[in-house]
Design a protein around this motif. Structure first.
Motif, short mmCIF file in Angstrom:
data_model
loop_
_atom_site.label_atom_id
_atom_site.label_comp_id
_atom_site.label_asym_id
_atom_site.label_seq_id
_atom_site.Cartn_x
_atom_site.Cartn_y
_atom_site.Cartn_z
N CYS A 1 -1.54 -4.16 9.87
CA CYS A 1 -1.38 -3.19 8.78
C CYS A 1 -2.11 -1.89 9.14
N CYS B 1 4.92 -8.76 7.52
CA CYS B 1 3.63 -9.19 6.96
C CYS B 1 3.83 -10.18 5.80
N PRO C 1 -5.00 -2.91 3.89
CA PRO C 1 -4.64 -4.16 3.17
C PRO C 1 -5.34 -4.30 1.82
N ASP D 1 0.86 -1.19 0.00
CA ASP D 1 0.00 0.00 0.00
C ASP D 1 0.90 1.25 0.00
N ARG E 1 1.89 3.38 3.12
CA ARG E 1 2.85 2.98 4.17
C ARG E 1 4.28 3.36 3.75
N CYS F 1 5.89 -4.17 6.76
CA CYS F 1 5.52 -4.93 5.56
C CYS F 1 6.37 -6.20 5.41
FE1 SF4 Z 1 0.56 -4.79 2.56
FE2 SF4 Z 1 0.99 -6.18 4.75
FE3 SF4 Z 1 2.33 -3.90 4.30
FE4 SF4 Z 1 -0.24 -3.82 4.89
S1 SF4 Z 1 1.40 -4.54 6.21
S2 SF4 Z 1 0.77 -2.70 3.24
S3 SF4 Z 1 -1.00 -5.70 3.89
S4 SF4 Z 1 2.44 -5.81 3.13
#
Ligand code: SF4
Length: 399
Positions: free
Chosen positions: A330, A340, A305, A293, A296, A337
């Motif tokens: 998120c 994640c 997300p 995204d 971020r 990230c």
């Molecule tokens: Fe994507 Fe995960 Fe980062 Fe959120 S935390 S922007 S879902 S990679």
């Protein structure tokens, strides 16, 4: 009349990726235990677009076969073979081409689309225009009653049906005309029976075409028959024509939701793939460098997300608890990230492990694969031979 059977093919223009696995191969693995399946590496189809670079095809035929086996296609259940090793495909395509109207081919939606889309190759060729006929031959040769395809391939199966119908109409013959005519006579009774016995005589003396002409004239003249009866009789008489080629049905495959590294559908042409047998480090690197995204920018920025392609991979590879963890982390910026992405990497590698193990067996001993292909080609040829015997006979080529 013919048992249920499945045909499906794949062009060997590159090694396979996870999009193929989730979109096609998983489905094949399921189908192989439900129906007799014929799975073909359709190398001649690949030539319709890669005729100037046949080395691409040569390099990929074996790879694709190993990918299939890696994905769980079982050669003791399904027949795996290479199209060009069964020359009857070419013979049937040639013969079907004689009666396929040019307009049908020009109207195939994907034809114009592909010509416009693929700019780096000249596709204004006889082979490319005719590839739906070759595809029809592939399916009809095995009298396949079911063809698993996605929505975009439905017009091709439709065309195969039309080609088969036209062939049966032109060359189907009387098989059990007598039986049908007598049955019709029996059902209608009285004077009408007499007429149909006359018809039978016409058939015996002059052949089925003459008898059918007479039947039509007779039915048209006959005021004593209701419209329903007339239609029924036409049906009986037409039914006397023999079915040589089976009209296949579409077995609609749910469109794969497999997203690529950029969130678009995973596809070689978008350069967003993860190979079925790609090494672990490359996979991890590809996922770690995936876009996320854009909101971020910093680790402390919360994200959404639903605006992130990684989230779509979570939908494929993560369980509910992991997805909840990722979504909450998120939105609250509780996780980074990279953090994640780790369960996605783990999920892909977990899925890949048994595939790598299966593939290794065939890489260590290439004779195993050669034996499977030789066996599959023999089996396919046997079916192809039977169909072509009937086709040649129907067309009057059995001299
Ligand atoms: Fe994507 Fe995960 Fe980062 Fe959120 S935390 S922007 S879902 S990679």
């Amino acid at each position: 009349m013919f048992p249920e059977r499945i045909f499906s093919g794949m062009r060997p223009t590159g090694s396979l990726h996870l999009g193929h696995y989730h979109g096609v191969l998983k489905n094949w693995v399921r189908l192989q235990s439900e129906y007799p399946c014929f799975f073909s590496v359709v190398d001649w189809h690949a030539l319709t677009t890669h005729y100037e670079t046949p080395e691409v095809i040569e390099a990929n035929v074996t790879e694709v076969l190993i990918d299939w086996l890696a994905a769980g296609i079982d050669p003791t259940q399904a027949t795996l073979f290479i199209q060009s090793r069964v020359p009857e495909h070419a013979e049937l395509a040639l013969l079907l081409g004689m009666s396929t109207p040019l307009g049908w081919l020009e109207r195939v939606p994907t034809y114009k689309e592909q010509i416009e889309k693929i700019k780096d190759r000249d596709l204004q060729t006889y082979g490319f225009l005719g590839y739906p006929v070759l595809m029809a031959a592939d399916i009809l040769l095995y009298r396949a009653s079911l063809v698993p395809v996605g929505e975009d391939q439905v017009p091709h199966v439709e065309m195969t049906r039309e080609i088969a119908r036209r062939f049966n109409y032109l060359y189907g013959r009387e098989s059990d005309f007598e039986e049908k005519a007598l049955e019709a006579a029996r059902k209608l009774g009285g004077k009408r029976s007499k007429r149909y016995l006359e018809l039978r005589n016409a058939y015996q003396q002059d052949g089925v075409d003459e008898a059918l002409d007479q039947a039509r004239a007779l039915l048209q003249e006959s005021q004593s028959l209701s419209l329903n009866d007339r239609e029924r009789l036409f049906g009986y008489l037409e039914g006397a024509r023999k079915i040589i080629l089976v009209e296949p049905q579409v077995l609609l495959t749910e469109a794969s939701r497999m997203p690529g590294l950029d969130g678009q559908k995973m596809s070689k042409s978008y350069g967003n793939t993860i190979g079925l047998r790609e090494d672990a480090d490359t996979i991890a690197k590809k996922v770690r460098t995936m876009p996320t995204d854009p909101a971020r920018v910093r680790r402390t920025d919360p994200g959404d997300p639903t605006r992130c392609p990684v989230w779509e991979l979570h939908a494929v590879y993560s369980d509910d608890a992991t997805r909840e963890w990722a979504a909450a982390g998120c939105r609250s910026a509780g996780i980074g990230c990279l953090e994640c992405k780790q369960p996605v990497i783990d999920g892909i590698l977990r899925e890949q492990q048994p595939m790598l193990e299966r593939a290794q067996k065939y890489m260590d001993d290439p004779s195993l694969l050669r034996a499977i292909v030789a066996d599959g080609c023999d089996k396919a040829r046997k079916f192809a031979h039977e169909t072509m015997r009937d086709v040649r006979e129907a067309m009057g080529l059995a001299y």
